[in-house]
Design a protein around this motif. Structure first.
Motif, PDB file in Angstrom:
ATOM      1  N   ARG A 171      -9.457   1.886   2.217  1.00 19.25           N
ATOM      2  CA  ARG A 171      -8.580   3.052   2.223  1.00 19.25           C
ATOM      3  C   ARG A 171      -7.214   2.663   1.697  1.00 19.25           C
ATOM      4  NH1 ARG A 171      -4.640   3.329   5.964  1.00 19.25           N
ATOM      5  NH2 ARG A 171      -4.617   1.776   7.645  1.00 19.25           N
ATOM      6  N   SER A 172      -6.345   3.660   1.543  1.00 21.40           N
ATOM      7  CA  SER A 172      -4.980   3.431   1.087  1.00 21.40           C
ATOM      8  C   SER A 172      -4.005   3.902   2.149  1.00 21.40           C
ATOM      9  CB  SER A 172      -4.711   4.196  -0.220  1.00 21.40           C
ATOM     10  OG  SER A 172      -5.581   3.774  -1.245  1.00 21.40           O
ATOM     11  N   PRO A 173      -2.797   3.342   2.178  1.00 23.30           N
ATOM     12  CA  PRO A 173      -1.778   3.871   3.099  1.00 23.30           C
ATOM     13  C   PRO A 173      -1.423   5.304   2.715  1.00 23.30           C
ATOM     14  CG  PRO A 173      -1.127   1.743   2.164  1.00 23.30           C
ATOM     15  CD  PRO A 173      -2.294   2.211   1.382  1.00 23.30           C
ATOM     16  N   ASP A 174      -0.856   6.043   3.648  1.00 28.51           N
ATOM     17  CA  ASP A 174      -0.377   7.394   3.336  1.00 28.51           C
ATOM     18  C   ASP A 174       0.656   7.301   2.227  1.00 28.51           C
ATOM     19  OD1 ASP A 174      -1.965   8.498   5.278  1.00 28.51           O
ATOM     20  OD2 ASP A 174      -0.423   8.436   6.831  1.00 28.51           O
ATOM     21  N   GLU A 175       0.438   8.048   1.157  1.00 29.61           N
ATOM     22  CA  GLU A 175       1.310   7.948  -0.013  1.00 29.61           C
ATOM     23  C   GLU A 175       1.429   9.320  -0.662  1.00 29.61           C
ATOM     24  OE1 GLU A 175       3.889   7.161  -1.953  1.00 29.61           O
ATOM     25  OE2 GLU A 175       3.171   5.118  -1.614  1.00 29.61           O
ATOM     26  N   HIS A 176       2.665   9.765  -0.881  1.00 27.32           N
ATOM     27  CA  HIS A 176       2.888  11.082  -1.463  1.00 27.32           C
ATOM     28  C   HIS A 176       3.676  11.021  -2.774  1.00 27.32           C
ATOM     29  CE1 HIS A 176       1.444  12.656   2.339  1.00 27.32           C
ATOM     30  NE2 HIS A 176       2.347  11.936   2.973  1.00 27.32           N
ATOM     31  N   ILE A 177       4.185   9.829  -3.127  1.00 34.25           N
ATOM     32  CA  ILE A 177       5.040   9.725  -4.304  1.00 34.25           C
ATOM     33  C   ILE A 177       4.269   9.231  -5.519  1.00 34.25           C
ATOM     34  CG2 ILE A 177       7.084   8.596  -5.268  1.00 34.25           C
ATOM     35  CD1 ILE A 177       7.735  10.657  -3.191  1.00 34.25           C
ATOM     36  N   GLN A 178       3.387   8.252  -5.344  1.00 36.76           N
ATOM     37  CA  GLN A 178       2.738   7.645  -6.498  1.00 36.76           C
ATOM     38  C   GLN A 178       1.245   7.496  -6.254  1.00 36.76           C
ATOM     39  OE1 GLN A 178       3.941   3.627  -7.281  1.00 36.76           O
ATOM     40  NE2 GLN A 178       2.889   2.828  -5.492  1.00 36.76           N
ATOM     41  N   ARG A 179       0.542   7.124  -7.326  1.00 36.48           N
ATOM     42  CA  ARG A 179      -0.882   6.812  -7.212  1.00 36.48           C
ATOM     43  C   ARG A 179      -1.060   5.516  -6.426  1.00 36.48           C
ATOM     44  NH1 ARG A 179       0.794   6.762 -12.513  1.00 36.48           N
ATOM     45  NH2 ARG A 179       1.261   4.694 -13.341  1.00 36.48           N
ATOM     46  N   VAL A 180      -2.313   5.106  -6.247  1.00 35.85           N
ATOM     47  CA  VAL A 180      -2.588   3.872  -5.510  1.00 35.85           C
ATOM     48  C   VAL A 180      -1.914   2.693  -6.209  1.00 35.85           C
ATOM     49  CG1 VAL A 180      -4.385   2.297  -4.708  1.00 35.85           C
ATOM     50  CG2 VAL A 180      -4.779   4.769  -4.640  1.00 35.85           C
ATOM     51  N   PHE A 181      -1.221   1.866  -5.442  1.00 37.63           N
ATOM     52  CA  PHE A 181      -0.533   0.699  -5.980  1.00 37.63           C
ATOM     53  C   PHE A 181      -1.559  -0.282  -6.541  1.00 37.63           C
ATOM     54  CE2 PHE A 181       1.333  -3.574  -4.665  1.00 37.63           C
ATOM     55  CZ  PHE A 181       2.088  -3.712  -5.833  1.00 37.63           C
ATOM     56  N   GLY A 182      -1.325  -0.749  -7.776  1.00 38.41           N
ATOM     57  CA  GLY A 182      -2.270  -1.634  -8.430  1.00 38.41           C
ATOM     58  C   GLY A 182      -2.520  -2.923  -7.682  1.00 38.41           C
ATOM     59  N   GLY A 183      -1.471  -3.483  -7.074  1.00 36.01           N
ATOM     60  CA  GLY A 183      -1.641  -4.704  -6.303  1.00 36.01           C
ATOM     61  C   GLY A 183      -2.571  -4.523  -5.127  1.00 36.01           C
TER      62      GLY A 183
END
Length: 293
Positions: free
Chosen positions: A25-37
């Motif tokens: 899963r990914s952290p809650d994020e509203h500004i950008q797409r999934v971080f590549g790292g």
């Protein structure tokens, strides 16, 4: 251990849903797409879980194919390409919405003796204890550059790792063009006593490797992420792991951009232990589009 690091470690603890198939899963994020790292780190976790314990990651080569959606899980399919006497090779495909968003090949090697030398020299840099943390520098620079919320808040929020620029932060160059340069030196560490698991330290180095590298391309031109005229994304990423290291100790990430053009920029970096040993080499190319305001 800060809350951002706790969440990152939780995000890296993938769920195994079938033989050689994992879900993250990914952290809650509203500004950008999934971080590549994050995708690279999760893919490396998936690959590592299919490899014998006596083998260590020595390289990875990855392509970012599509932007990741932070709202849904990512499925990682691992292909066991090779299990040799000395080397193990894995190919990982990250999938969302039925399509590949990322691919990675990773190679693992048993420990064995060989010729040794190090020509790379760690750059001179102020001690990390004498440098303000990234979030403090960027908060001040964002205000000076006129960057408003939500980007200003996103750039200055708490991170899983403590990063300290021994050179200008890209947003500072927006306010003072004389600070533009194609090199960046950043101290980083994870502020927690981490387990001795070598794979975990490599995975967290992979996560950190994508945090500041492309900034070096932008810094060469007095540009920075978070401004309305700059857009981009990582295209590919390669890493070589030379020796054991710990990311809960300070490491200096020396980065440079030898070239940019045709809406792409190349950046490369070297991670040194605080004692000056070269631990990791990194190369990345990114898509960078800058429009006129």
């Amino acid at each position: 251990m800060n809350e951002a690091l706790k969440e990152l470690l939780d995000v890296l603890d993938l769920e195994q849903i079938e033989l050689d198939i994992f879900r993250g899963r990914s952290p809650d994020e509203h500004i950008q797409r999934v971080f590549g790292g994050q995708v690279a780190a999760q893919a490396l976790v998936a690959a590592g879980r299919t490899v014998q314990d006596d083998r260590r990651v020595h390289s990875l080569h990855a392509y970012f194919i599509r932007p990741g959606d932070p709202a849904i899980p990512i499925v990682y399919n691992v292909e066991r390409v090779r299990d040799g006497r000395s080397f193990t090779t894995r190919r990982v495909v990250a999938i969302q919405h039925g399509k590949a968003i990322f691919t990675m090949s990773a190679s693992f090697h048993i420990e064995e003796p060989g010729l040794e030398h190090q020509a790379a020299v760690m750059p001179q840099a102020a001690a990390p204890e004498d440098i303000a943390p990234f979030h403090e520098r960027v908060r001040e620079a964002a205000g000076a550059a006129g960057q408003e919320s939500p980007w200003r808040e996103w750039l200055a929020r708490q991170r899983p790792l403590d990063a300290r620029y021994a050179t200008p932060v890209p947003l500072e160059a927006l306010h003072d063009p004389s600070l533009s340069r194609p090199t960046t030196n950043v101290w980083f560490r994870y502020e927690a006593e981490l387990p001795d698991d070598p794979l975990l330290h490599v995975v967290l180095a992979a996560y950190a490797s994508d945090f500041t590298l492309v900034d070096t391309v932008l810094l060469a031109h007095g540009q920075a992420w978070g401004t309305p005229n700059v857009a981009g994304a990582s295209l590919d990423h390669a890493m070589w792991f030379h020796r054991p290291f710990r990311v809960d100790d300070w490491m200096l990430y020396a980065q440079e951009s030898p070239w940019s053009g045709t809406a792409r920029g190349l950046a490369r970096g070297e991670m040194f232990t605080r004692s000056g040993e070269l631990a990791v080499s990194v190369v990345q190319e990114a898509l960078i589009r800058v429009s006129q305001l």
